[in-house]
Design a protein around this motif. Sequence first.
Motif, PDB file in Angstrom:
ATOM      1  N   ALA A   1       0.878  -1.312  -0.292  1.00 19.37           N
ATOM      2  CA  ALA A   1       0.032   0.217  -0.230  1.00 19.37           C
ATOM      3  C   ALA A   1       0.655   1.428   0.197  1.00 19.37           C
ATOM      4  CB  ALA A   1      -0.807  -0.109   1.498  1.00 19.37           C
ATOM      5  N   THR A   2       2.047   1.065   1.265  1.00 23.10           N
ATOM      6  CA  THR A   2       2.930   2.550   0.886  1.00 23.10           C
ATOM      7  C   THR A   2       3.136   2.701  -0.445  1.00 23.10           C
ATOM      8  OG1 THR A   2       3.445   1.553   2.951  1.00 23.10           O
ATOM      9  CG2 THR A   2       4.603   3.244   2.363  1.00 23.10           C
ATOM     10  N   VAL A   3       4.000   1.405  -0.792  1.00 23.81           N
ATOM     11  CA  VAL A   3       4.913   1.744  -2.401  1.00 23.81           C
ATOM     12  C   VAL A   3       3.914   1.901  -3.514  1.00 23.81           C
ATOM     13  CG1 VAL A   3       6.137   0.921  -3.811  1.00 23.81           C
ATOM     14  CG2 VAL A   3       6.770   0.392  -1.652  1.00 23.81           C
ATOM     15  N   ALA A   4       2.285   1.286  -3.756  1.00 19.65           N
ATOM     16  CA  ALA A   4       1.625   1.893  -4.369  1.00 19.65           C
ATOM     17  C   ALA A   4       0.908   3.645  -4.258  1.00 19.65           C
ATOM     18  CB  ALA A   4       0.462   1.263  -4.638  1.00 19.65           C
ATOM     19  N   VAL A   5       1.063   4.248  -2.970  1.00 23.58           N
ATOM     20  CA  VAL A   5       0.333   5.546  -3.094  1.00 23.58           C
ATOM     21  C   VAL A   5       1.690   6.373  -3.138  1.00 23.58           C
ATOM     22  CG1 VAL A   5      -0.194   6.759  -1.134  1.00 23.58           C
ATOM     23  CG2 VAL A   5      -1.124   4.947  -1.200  1.00 23.58           C
ATOM     24  N   ALA A   6       3.165   5.895  -2.318  1.00 24.15           N
ATOM     25  CA  ALA A   6       4.150   6.966  -3.042  1.00 24.15           C
ATOM     26  C   ALA A   6       4.348   6.639  -4.594  1.00 24.15           C
ATOM     27  CB  ALA A   6       5.218   6.782  -2.002  1.00 24.15           C
ATOM     28  N   LEU A   7       4.442   6.331  -4.917  1.00 29.81           N
ATOM     29  CA  LEU A   7       4.958   5.512  -5.921  1.00 29.81           C
ATOM     30  C   LEU A   7       4.232   6.344  -7.204  1.00 29.81           C
ATOM     31  CD1 LEU A   7       7.622   2.912  -6.142  1.00 29.81           C
ATOM     32  CD2 LEU A   7       8.119   5.079  -6.089  1.00 29.81           C
ATOM     33  N   GLY A   8       2.798   6.394  -7.265  1.00 30.78           N
ATOM     34  CA  GLY A   8       2.086   6.417  -8.590  1.00 30.78           C
ATOM     35  C   GLY A   8       1.448   7.894  -7.962  1.00 30.78           C
ATOM     36  N   GLU A   9       1.106   8.667  -9.295  1.00 28.02           N
ATOM     37  CA  GLU A   9       0.161   9.820  -9.261  1.00 28.02           C
ATOM     38  C   GLU A   9      -1.102   8.910  -9.006  1.00 28.02           C
ATOM     39  OE1 GLU A   9       0.609  13.126 -10.539  1.00 28.02           O
ATOM     40  OE2 GLU A   9       2.507  12.746  -9.880  1.00 28.02           O
TER      41      GLU A   9
ATOM     42  N   SER B   1      15.205   6.251   4.328  1.00 23.24           N
ATOM     43  CA  SER B   1      14.204   4.842   5.657  1.00 23.24           C
ATOM     44  C   SER B   1      13.010   4.841   4.910  1.00 23.24           C
ATOM     45  CB  SER B   1      14.228   5.095   6.130  1.00 23.24           C
ATOM     46  OG  SER B   1      14.204   5.738   6.607  1.00 23.24           O
ATOM     47  N   MET B   2      12.287   6.070   4.255  1.00 24.37           N
ATOM     48  CA  MET B   2      11.482   5.764   4.050  1.00 24.37           C
ATOM     49  C   MET B   2      10.652   5.229   2.783  1.00 24.37           C
ATOM     50  SD  MET B   2       9.485  10.199   4.784  1.00 24.37           S
ATOM     51  CE  MET B   2      10.129  10.668   5.530  1.00 24.37           C
ATOM     52  N   PRO B   3       9.386   3.397   2.842  1.00 22.32           N
ATOM     53  CA  PRO B   3       9.341   2.631   1.129  1.00 22.32           C
ATOM     54  C   PRO B   3       8.952   4.321   0.525  1.00 22.32           C
ATOM     55  CG  PRO B   3       8.786   2.048   3.526  1.00 22.32           C
ATOM     56  CD  PRO B   3       8.852   3.405   4.070  1.00 22.32           C
ATOM     57  N   GLY B   4       9.514   3.664  -0.911  1.00 22.44           N
ATOM     58  CA  GLY B   4       8.649   4.327  -1.771  1.00 22.44           C
ATOM     59  C   GLY B   4       8.983   5.546  -1.941  1.00 22.44           C
ATOM     60  N   ALA B   5       9.807   6.510  -1.230  1.00 22.97           N
ATOM     61  CA  ALA B   5      10.681   8.003  -1.698  1.00 22.97           C
ATOM     62  C   ALA B   5      12.132   7.847  -2.407  1.00 22.97           C
ATOM     63  CB  ALA B   5      10.507   8.710  -0.382  1.00 22.97           C
ATOM     64  N   GLY B   6      11.813   8.190  -3.217  1.00 22.36           N
ATOM     65  CA  GLY B   6      13.570   7.766  -3.476  1.00 22.36           C
ATOM     66  C   GLY B   6      14.375   8.632  -3.624  1.00 22.36           C
ATOM     67  N   ALA B   7      15.454   8.305  -4.170  1.00 23.67           N
ATOM     68  CA  ALA B   7      16.506   9.495  -4.391  1.00 23.67           C
ATOM     69  C   ALA B   7      16.668  10.344  -4.526  1.00 23.67           C
ATOM     70  CB  ALA B   7      17.364   8.915  -5.186  1.00 23.67           C
TER      71      ALA B   7
ATOM     72  N   ILE C   1      -3.017  -4.424  14.743  1.00 25.50           N
ATOM     73  CA  ILE C   1      -3.115  -3.063  14.833  1.00 25.50           C
ATOM     74  C   ILE C   1      -2.657  -1.901  14.136  1.00 25.50           C
ATOM     75  CG2 ILE C   1      -4.691  -1.907  16.503  1.00 25.50           C
ATOM     76  CD1 ILE C   1      -5.490  -4.274  17.698  1.00 25.50           C
ATOM     77  N   VAL C   2      -1.873  -1.682  14.488  1.00 23.23           N
ATOM     78  CA  VAL C   2      -0.819  -0.710  14.796  1.00 23.23           C
ATOM     79  C   VAL C   2      -0.844   0.060  12.875  1.00 23.23           C
ATOM     80  CG1 VAL C   2       1.215   1.054  14.824  1.00 23.23           C
ATOM     81  CG2 VAL C   2      -0.257  -0.124  16.680  1.00 23.23           C
ATOM     82  N   LEU C   3      -0.342  -1.888  12.425  1.00 19.95           N
ATOM     83  CA  LEU C   3      -0.657  -1.502  10.905  1.00 19.95           C
ATOM     84  C   LEU C   3      -1.450  -1.258  10.673  1.00 19.95           C
ATOM     85  CD1 LEU C   3       2.005  -4.197  10.538  1.00 19.95           C
ATOM     86  CD2 LEU C   3       3.017  -2.403   9.493  1.00 19.95           C
ATOM     87  N   TRP C   4      -2.241  -2.223  10.655  1.00 19.91           N
ATOM     88  CA  TRP C   4      -3.910  -1.728  10.175  1.00 19.91           C
ATOM     89  C   TRP C   4      -4.492  -0.310  10.185  1.00 19.91           C
ATOM     90  CZ3 TRP C   4      -5.710  -5.144   6.448  1.00 19.91           C
ATOM     91  CH2 TRP C   4      -5.528  -6.545   6.695  1.00 19.91           C
ATOM     92  N   ILE C   5      -3.806   0.051  11.460  1.00 20.88           N
ATOM     93  CA  ILE C   5      -4.347   1.847  10.660  1.00 20.88           C
ATOM     94  C   ILE C   5      -3.374   2.732  10.073  1.00 20.88           C
ATOM     95  CG2 ILE C   5      -4.137   3.740  12.521  1.00 20.88           C
ATOM     96  CD1 ILE C   5      -4.557   2.626  15.063  1.00 20.88           C
ATOM     97  N   LEU C   6      -2.030   2.127  10.142  1.00 18.81           N
ATOM     98  CA  LEU C   6      -1.165   2.680   8.987  1.00 18.81           C
ATOM     99  C   LEU C   6      -1.600   2.265   7.614  1.00 18.81           C
ATOM    100  CD1 LEU C   6       1.954   2.107  10.522  1.00 18.81           C
ATOM    101  CD2 LEU C   6       1.130   4.231  10.075  1.00 18.81           C
ATOM    102  N   ILE C   7      -1.623   1.500   7.338  1.00 24.51           N
ATOM    103  CA  ILE C   7      -2.130   1.175   5.847  1.00 24.51           C
ATOM    104  C   ILE C   7      -3.603   2.119   5.961  1.00 24.51           C
ATOM    105  CG2 ILE C   7      -3.962  -0.282   4.248  1.00 24.51           C
ATOM    106  CD1 ILE C   7      -2.272  -3.024   6.081  1.00 24.51           C
ATOM    107  N   VAL C   8      -4.437   2.339   6.644  1.00 21.73           N
ATOM    108  CA  VAL C   8      -6.044   2.686   6.062  1.00 21.73           C
ATOM    109  C   VAL C   8      -5.697   4.578   6.335  1.00 21.73           C
ATOM    110  CG1 VAL C   8      -8.092   4.316   7.878  1.00 21.73           C
ATOM    111  CG2 VAL C   8      -7.507   1.678   7.788  1.00 21.73           C
TER     112      VAL C   8
END
Lengths: 500, 187
Positions: A156-164, A267-273, A473-480
Amino acid sequence: MSVSQIFIDAVQHLIAPRNILIISIGVTLGIVFGSIPGFTGSNTVAIFLPFTLPLEPDIAIVFLSCLYVGANYGGAIPAVLINTPGTAGATATVMDAYPLSKDGEPSKALGISILASVFGGLISAVIIFLLLRPLGNFALEFTNREIFVLGIFGLATVAVALGEDTRKGLVAGFFGLFISTWPTDPTTAQPRMDFGINALLSQVPFIPVVIGVFAICELFFLMSKAQISEEADINTTYGGIIDGFRYVISKPLKLLRSTGIGLVIGSMPGAGASVGGFVSWATAKSMSSDPDSFGEGNPDGVVASESANNAVTSGALIPTLALGIPGSGTTAVMLAGLLLHGIRPGPTLMQDFQFEANVIVVSLFFANIIMLIVAFAISKYIVRVVTLPTEYLVPCILVLTAIGAFVIRNLAFDIRFMLLFGFVGLVMKVNEYAIIPLILGVILGPIIEGAFLRSMLISGGDYMYFFESTIAIVLWILIVLVLLARPTASIVVPRVKNIL
Amino acid sequence: MTTTATSTAQEDSSQEENETDGVEFPRWLSAVVRLLLPVILMILSLNYINVTWGRIQWSNLRYPYFIIAVMNLCSIWIIGDELYSIYQRDKSRATDEAVQEFIAKWRTSIFFAIISIIYVFLVPVTGFFSASVFAMASIMYTSGVRSLPIGGIVIFGLLGFIWATFVQFIGVNPPSGLIDSVVFELI
């Protein structure tokens, strides 16, 4: 075992002449390929993945890490010399490096970019080395349930961070997971969707998929482009490069600040150089006493961008090694490299392959030191690589990727599968789907499915089991939160702007 | 110092850019291009359900069907949005004109795609090395290389490198096929 002992063990392992040679080759190839505009770290690592087959797993991953470090720096060379960033990470570098170069100081600009990159890489490697163990201990808390939720969170993180478009990112990620469900059922070994092809019965060959979507796909676009530079007559001198080194050494605080920014963003998934470079450049500009000179050839802009984007390289390894979630596109390809060598990525990596993980991080020290020497030595000649004609390059890469796809399983089918995914990557790129979630899905798919099936067995088929631990639970909240971030921002930001 | 450069890598670096920019397709062709992936995914999903439903126990199908459900929900949403945006476009170009412009812009890439397809099917038939000579020479020719010596050096240099690295060092045996086996016998 103490931290210093772990460090010494890893150094002793890497200091062997053969390993130093492999690191040097990795860094040099990375710089050369990274300096070719259009070739990113991901493409370079994907192309060279099969070459690591005869190496031991830890050295193979070290080689890939060195390629990554080298390619990340290599992107700065055309940024300095011909106003064209070799990789996305060097995009911010162009803004000051090229004007500096145009003002008659290409050597100084190169020197600054080399040493800022090296310092960024070295400092961040120290921090990662210290962080890896505590992160590994935290990862011990992860059971099958948490691994499943973490996998979904990573996608979810990579999908949100990398796509328009979040939906397109999710489609790409779930397409990857879907592909990984085509071979036989993991518990009953019943065939699923193998299209009657024996090569797909036991597993989906992920290396041809990676090579296809990264390397082959890029070749389609490279083919339609003319030579990058028709005329390049740039003279650099070693004396000028040393001047650049002196400039960087005189700015230790700026280096530290930019490295810190790069490390956090990496260190943030998806945020690149590229994000790291731009944020660092913008921060340096806002904190400068002469902000107007940024973008006009201010050497501090090069220091900020280059030290940050190389720190991103190391920072991206933190979620990759500790949690199995790639911090960048290249680390997503490196996950495939880990799998290829029998190292299962995910939270258990630091338990099962602690030595290998430490060796990889320590190799970053060696990679950066060797990069300093290699980049200094070849900088006078690298402009010839920058202007390499694509009409010779493309067919060579096609044949290299074909043998690379074949060599993993000795199946001609894998070459066709690679080309098929080259076309899939092309369709995705044309329609603005992010490619990295697809790769992540294919690589993490079997791990996520296995974790899901084991969780269901443990819970007796009760879905609530996935909500019964604090981490889950924390991970589910983060996903949302991650999924809602973009739609919320699109509603809130214009309103705030209107109010202001 | 003289430099001329095009900022191509900036274009390459972004995954999110539309590579067909500059060529505006007629509505129907736009729809084909933009709906291709979600429609293929839906067809694959239906096929997956068709081949697994009733054959594999339900407890093992929950995971793949969950994946299929999320993927198709997003796909349907995307299809709706794409169709709406295509419908909203007020002008539609002639198909011939758009296709001609597309071919003119992407000519070498199209040739590359065709040669690549021929190449991957040729590898098991003629052998890896002979198919590679054909593919490399064809790609170079279509992209404007006319220098036989340089082309030859690049082709045979690379294949020599592959032979030394993969065949001699790693011990891989690429598909030999009809031509390669004869050539290797002669050698």
